[in-house]
Scaffold this active site. Structure first.
Site, mmCIF file in Angstrom:
data_model
loop_
_atom_site.group_PDB
_atom_site.id
_atom_site.type_symbol
_atom_site.label_atom_id
_atom_site.label_comp_id
_atom_site.label_asym_id
_atom_site.label_seq_id
_atom_site.Cartn_x
_atom_site.Cartn_y
_atom_site.Cartn_z
ATOM 1 N N HIS A 104 0.837 -1.199 0.000
ATOM 2 C CA HIS A 104 0.000 0.000 0.000
ATOM 3 C C HIS A 104 0.875 1.252 0.000
ATOM 4 O O HIS A 104 1.955 1.268 0.613
ATOM 5 C CB HIS A 104 -0.896 0.037 1.237
ATOM 6 C CG HIS A 104 -1.722 -1.195 1.410
ATOM 7 N ND1 HIS A 104 -2.631 -1.624 0.463
ATOM 8 C CD2 HIS A 104 -1.772 -2.097 2.421
ATOM 9 C CE1 HIS A 104 -3.207 -2.737 0.895
ATOM 10 N NE2 HIS A 104 -2.704 -3.039 2.066
ATOM 11 N N GLU A 142 -1.845 -0.406 8.273
ATOM 12 C CA GLU A 142 -2.841 -1.300 8.863
ATOM 13 C C GLU A 142 -2.192 -2.236 9.877
ATOM 14 O O GLU A 142 -0.965 -2.276 10.014
ATOM 15 C CB GLU A 142 -3.528 -2.123 7.760
ATOM 16 C CG GLU A 142 -2.582 -3.007 6.983
ATOM 17 C CD GLU A 142 -3.219 -3.590 5.722
ATOM 18 O OE1 GLU A 142 -4.291 -3.116 5.306
ATOM 19 O OE2 GLU A 142 -2.627 -4.526 5.152
ATOM 20 N N HIS A 187 3.212 -7.603 1.776
ATOM 21 C CA HIS A 187 2.528 -8.507 2.698
ATOM 22 C C HIS A 187 1.473 -9.352 2.001
ATOM 23 O O HIS A 187 1.045 -9.031 0.889
ATOM 24 C CB HIS A 187 1.874 -7.713 3.839
ATOM 25 C CG HIS A 187 0.834 -6.740 3.357
ATOM 26 N ND1 HIS A 187 1.153 -5.453 2.989
ATOM 27 C CD2 HIS A 187 -0.498 -6.857 3.165
ATOM 28 C CE1 HIS A 187 0.049 -4.820 2.606
ATOM 29 N NE2 HIS A 187 -0.969 -5.658 2.702
ATOM 30 N N ARG A 235 -1.470 -4.601 -6.238
ATOM 31 C CA ARG A 235 -1.297 -6.049 -6.300
ATOM 32 C C ARG A 235 -0.021 -6.363 -7.083
ATOM 33 O O ARG A 235 0.126 -5.943 -8.239
ATOM 34 C CB ARG A 235 -2.530 -6.670 -6.974
ATOM 35 C CG ARG A 235 -2.758 -8.127 -6.652
ATOM 36 C CD ARG A 235 -4.032 -8.648 -7.309
ATOM 37 N NE ARG A 235 -5.230 -8.101 -6.694
ATOM 38 C CZ ARG A 235 -6.208 -7.499 -7.355
ATOM 39 N NH1 ARG A 235 -6.146 -7.359 -8.658
ATOM 40 N NH2 ARG A 235 -7.262 -7.036 -6.721
#
Length: 327
Positions: A105, A122, A180, A200
């Site tokens: 991200h 996150e 991740h 992605r």
């Protein structure tokens, strides 16, 4: 204006190519119209997926409308001053019945420049893991950008990624920029910035029901990746029974785990933030000045900033819940 109270929301269930049924079988949530439910968005202000209240006199109002009307009384004056009408966090349960794509991200600066949005830092709290269930966080050694590209081109990226076998209670903090992936057999709670921007990198050449591969964002991801290597990506923490035990703290959120079997008094006069509970085990009630709200296993509730004192009362012998706010 009637007083605010602990707010529940209708979950938003998302079908995913890698989804399963653990959100129902383990957390007790009913998503009968989604046979491969990968995510339950518990509290969301993401455009197109804005949560609606499911309890009390505000039932049917959406989260953005609530922030507009109640402002600091709902989210805290400090939070409202910083984020305005945008509720700053997104709360999810994620069930990986198959491996999720390897992804990354962007940070706030990159997301603002490219997408006019916030970045995405996150954290994950593992609720259930099949034997051998894995999580990828970061790389397994220090590698250069050129080495990374070579492994990616040759379809061997997984050889340089760090995979941890996980157990319930394991925590991973994922700052923007860290590569991740959640792997098959893992159910977890995710707390993140309000952002749906994901790059992605690799999706195992999977095809959907129509025979299409999913879009990759390898060029966008390359600029976002932090290649810093860590010896251990798993978060270490200690739990003290019947007290809030901090597991993650960053500029975007603080997350505690609260494992309790007796009443817990809460006084948040000094916090100036909303509080969210994601209930993982057992059931409890939130008792406040004008009433009480019962929280079942698998439910998520938002306690408005204006409710500065309340009591958590266990209704089963053991309760385990995540507690989240912004410091």
């Amino acid at each position: 204006m009637a007083g605010l109270y602990p707010l529940k929301f209708n979950p938003i269930y998302l079908e995913k190519i890698w989804g399963g049924n653990r959100i129902k079988t383990i957390l007790g949530k009913d998503f009968s119209s989604h046979p491969n439910c990968g995510e339950s968005w518990e509290i969301s202000a993401v455009e197109g997926h804005i949560s609606e209240v499911s309890n009390g006199f505000l039932k049917g109002n959406n989260l953005t409308e609530l922030v507009e009307v109640y402002m600091g009384d709902l989210v805290g004056d400090k939070v409202y001053k910083k984020y305005g009408l945008e509720f700053p966090l997104l709360f999810k349960f994620i069930d990986a019945n198959d491996d999720l794509s390897i992804q990354v991200h962007p940070n706030d600066e990159m997301a603002a420049e490219r997408h006019n949005a916030y970045g995405k830092t996150e954290m994950w709290y593992v609720i259930h893991a099949d034997k051998g269930g894995l999580i990828n966080a970061g790389f397994n050694r220090q590698i250069t950008r050129e080495e990374y590209l070579e492994y990616l081109r040759n379809g061997k990226l997984t050889e340089v990624l760090c995979y941890d076998e996980v157990d319930p209670g394991d925590v991973f903090f994922m700052p923007a920029g860290r590569v991740h992936a959640i792997c098959k057999g893992v159910l977890l709670a995710e707390i993140q910035q309000t952002s749906d921007i994901t790059y992605r990198i690799y999706d195992y050449d999977r095809k959907d029901a129509q025979g299409n591969t999913r879009e990759l964002h390898t060029d966008l991801a390359l600029e976002a990746i932090d290649f810093t290597y860590l010896e251990d990506y798993k978060t270490k923490y200690n739990v003290e029974k019947n007290k809030s035990s901090e597991i993650v703290h960053c500029e975007y959120f603080t997350t505690n785990v609260l494992h309790f079997s007796e009443e817990v008094e809460k006084d948040y006069h000094l916090l100036d933030s909303f509080i969210v509970y994601m209930n993982l085990e057992g059931r409890f009630s939130i008792e406040f000045e004008n009433g009480e709200e019962v929280i079942e296993k698998g439910e998520t509730v938002l306690v408005p900033a204006s409710l500065e004192t309340f009591r958590l009362v266990p209704l089963t012998p053991d309760v385990k819940t995540l507690e989240v706010y912004i410091k």
